[in-house]
Design a protein around this motif. Structure first.
Motif, PDB file in Angstrom:
ATOM      1  N   GLY A  44       2.384  14.142   3.815  1.00 46.59           N
ATOM      2  CA  GLY A  44       1.835  13.676   2.551  1.00 46.59           C
ATOM      3  C   GLY A  44       2.871  13.058   1.635  1.00 46.59           C
ATOM      4  O   GLY A  44       2.562  12.658   0.518  1.00 46.59           O
ATOM      5  N   SER A  48       4.012   7.373   6.145  1.00 46.39           N
ATOM      6  CA  SER A  48       3.122   6.437   6.864  1.00 46.39           C
ATOM      7  C   SER A  48       2.654   5.320   5.952  1.00 46.39           C
ATOM      8  O   SER A  48       2.558   4.162   6.374  1.00 46.39           O
ATOM      9  CB  SER A  48       1.915   7.183   7.425  1.00 46.39           C
ATOM     10  N   THR A  49       2.378   5.667   4.703  1.00 49.46           N
ATOM     11  CA  THR A  49       1.944   4.633   3.761  1.00 49.46           C
ATOM     12  C   THR A  49       3.024   3.566   3.619  1.00 49.46           C
ATOM     13  O   THR A  49       2.726   2.369   3.633  1.00 49.46           O
ATOM     14  CB  THR A  49       1.632   5.264   2.395  1.00 49.46           C
TER      15      THR A  49
END
Ligand SMILES: Nc1ncnc2c1ncn2[C@@H]1O[C@H](COP(=O)(O)OP(=O)(O)O)[C@@H](O)[C@H]1O
Ligand SMILES: [Mg+2]
Lengths: 312, 253
Positions: A44, A48-49
């Protein structure tokens, strides 16, 4: 101009929201050509973003990204030709076998028959040859990951980005995957790797950025991070006969949790001495009943980094 | 232009339905033939729509066009929703493909599927009845433009839909009723006034009426007018689909 040429990926002021979630809160980063770069952070954190924004899979709300000098929005064709992405999820197309998937992928990048030899080579080095005619659906997780690695390389990109490539891969396969990635690096590819395993990054990366809640909270060479004691953080859990009332000032920077008669201390093996800490506890008059030590996870390391104000 | 990239994506979209041709081509052809058998048998004594045209013959162009409409739509929409659902859509989002190349590949594959099914229905129905051919040009224009229109609509719906349910809803509540109420089984002149008027707002009506004209040289409205309506509809849907692709809506977010 000279410095431009030595940069593989430039990220300037990148922000990204998903509804209320502020996934990237202003990222500035330069990844050099030929570098083996690690992007670490807990789940989180936004790894990946960030990768997806570099790949053009998502668009940044604010900020600019370029790959090998090409803007990912304005010069997306060139930027995308320069980069190969191994996604975090084990995705595949159940309509096709391994070789078909690779040929299709190469075709999207504008490669034709002249590229087929390269695809066979990839099948060889990734030990996929005897699975080349198998539907990807039928392969194990590790094999699927290899197919994704091969797909990322069909167009011979300069920069290879791997998003948690070892998640769900067994130890043996993991080892050979690393060998292969090291080989790519030695051949001159820029490698960007995300992981939430510290050791993995430690053994491979030249430089590491640590991402937490959408921000870069540390960026240093591997040695630099090691010198900060990042890999020496340990947790010590104590229970005492009676609840401890007054925590001595000497301990205050090490307290992670205090819950009546249970005390969790975080210590840096390099700078803190466990005996001194235990003595400090005993000096309060407390009688120690049990001691348990455990390795810190990455989150504790972040705490260590941020709490101690060593960030620059 | 990344011509090869476009061509590869087009071929991939063809392979996707070709590999399951029983389901994507044979099944709709059989469905259309069943309609033909049932309706022509039940209704042939009662209806003569155009002079010198048997009801069975009248029925065939409408059934072909209905198959074209439904299958072109199904091709692009189901491909996109499946790719989004499985996540493999990223394989086509990572390469240097422009929104135009992306659009053209999906739209062209939808046209091929629609035309393949339509041709299948046409050829098999020739076993049952002789069909005249009035204008090959109109036949091709209406066949291809209609499937391109529905292919574009499928792209929009496939991108918009988050779940298979959404798509099924679109199919059951928009595509199916509009295609059934478009004069496949009857001439709209046989309808009460209000339904005649309503039919004129149904774009599928013009596709079927114009297509029927290409066989019989007779139709409910002027085929040139139908052609203009279909062209306009294609233009609107094609530009909407491209605009959505360009914006990155749902795909790059
Ligand atoms: N498509 C999305 N829609 C909504 N929220 C998202 C999406 N992708 C990521 N997020 C949120 O953004 C944050 C960063 O996620 P991610 O980049 O996947 O982290 P990491 O890869 O470091 O585990 C998380 O809070 C996650 O829930
Ligand atoms: Mg991730």
């Amino acid at each position: 101009m000279k410095s431009q040429e030595s940069i593989a990926i430039t990220i300037k002021g990148v922000q990204k929201h998903f509804g209320q979630v502020h996934a990237l809160r202003g990222i500035d980063l330069e990844i050099r050509r030929g570098e083996f770069f690690g992007l670490l952070g807990p789940n989180g954190a936004g790894k990946s973003t960030l990768i997806n924004t570099i790949a053009g899979l998502t668009r940044a709300d604010v900020g600019q990204i370029s790959v090998m000098g090409y803007d990912v929005a304005k010069q997306y064709r060139m930027a995308r030709r320069c980069i190969g992405i191994v996604p975090q999820e084990l995705v595949y197309d159940s309509f096709f076998n391994v070789r078909e998937m690779l040929r299709l992928q190469a075709g999207y990048f504008g490669c034709g028959h002249e590229n087929h030899n390269w695809i066979e080579e990839l099948l060889d080095v990734l030990m996929l040859h005897d699975k080349a005619d198998t539907n990807v659906k039928a392969l194990s997780g590790g094999m699927k990951r290899r197919v994704l690695v091969a797909m990322a390389l069909v167009h011979k990109p300069d920069v290879v980005v791997l998003d948690e490539p070892t998640a769900g891969v067994d130890v043996e396969l993991r080892q050979s995957l690393w060998e292969f990635i090291k080989r790519l690096h030695n051949e001159g590819h820029t490698i960007v790797l995300t992981t939430h395993y510290l050791e993995e990054a430690e053994s491979l990366c030249d430089r590491i950025a640590i991402l937490g809640e959408g921000k870069i909270i540390a960026l240093d060479s591997k040695q630099g991070l090691l010198d900060r004691g990042v890999n020496h953080v340990q947790l010590v859990t104590l229970t005492t006969e009676d609840p401890i009332q007054d925590i001595p000032a000497q301990l205050s920077k090490n307290i992670k949790q205090h819950n009546g008669s249970e005390l969790v201390l975080q210590l840096n093996q390099k700078t803190d001495n466990i005996i001194d800490l235990l003595d400090a506890v005993r000096n309060t008059g407390a009688i120690i009943k049990t001691i348990k030590t455990s390795e810190a996870d990455l989150e504790d390391v972040f705490m260590e980094i941020t709490n101690n104000g060593r960030l620059t | 232009m990344n011509i090869r990239g476009f061509y590869t994506l087009f071929c991939k979209e063809l392979l996707r339905f070709y590999k399951v041709a029983v389901q994507t081509i044979l099944a709709p052809v059989i469905t259309a033939l069943l309609y033909l058998l049932v309706f022509s048998h039940v209704l042939k004594e009662h209806i003569e729509v155009y002079p010198d045209v048997s009801y069975t013959a009248f029925l065939i162009p409408g059934l072909i066009m209905m198959a074209v409409i439904q299958n072109s739509f199904a091709n692009s929409s189901s491909s996109l929703i499946q790719s989004k659902y499985t996540g493999n859509i990223l394989f086509i989002l990572l390469p240097p493909l422009s929104y135009l190349e992306f659009y053209l590949a999906f739209m062209a594959a939808a046209v091929v599927r629609g035309v393949a099914v339509g041709t299948g229905v046409l050829l098999t129905s020739l076993f049952f009845v002789d069909l005249p051919l009035h204008s090959m040009l109109y036949l091709l224009l209406f066949g291809i433009m209609s499937s391109a229109t529905l292919g574009s609509m499928g792209i929009i719906a496939g991108i918009w839909a988050d779940k298979f349910d959404h798509l099924a809803g679109f199919q059951n509540f928009v595509i199916m009723p509009l295609s059934f109420l478009s004069g496949v089984f009857y001439s709209i002149h046989s309808l009460p006034d209000i339904w005649q008027t309503a039919s004129h707002f149904n774009p599928f009506f013009y596709m079927i009426d114009g297509f029927r004209y290409s066989f019989f040289g007779q139709s409910d409205v002027d085929p040139l007018f139908s052609l203009s309506v279909v062209s306009l509809f294609l233009l609107i849907l094609a530009s909407t689909a491209m605009w959505i692709l360009k914006s990155g809506y749902k795909l790059r977010n």
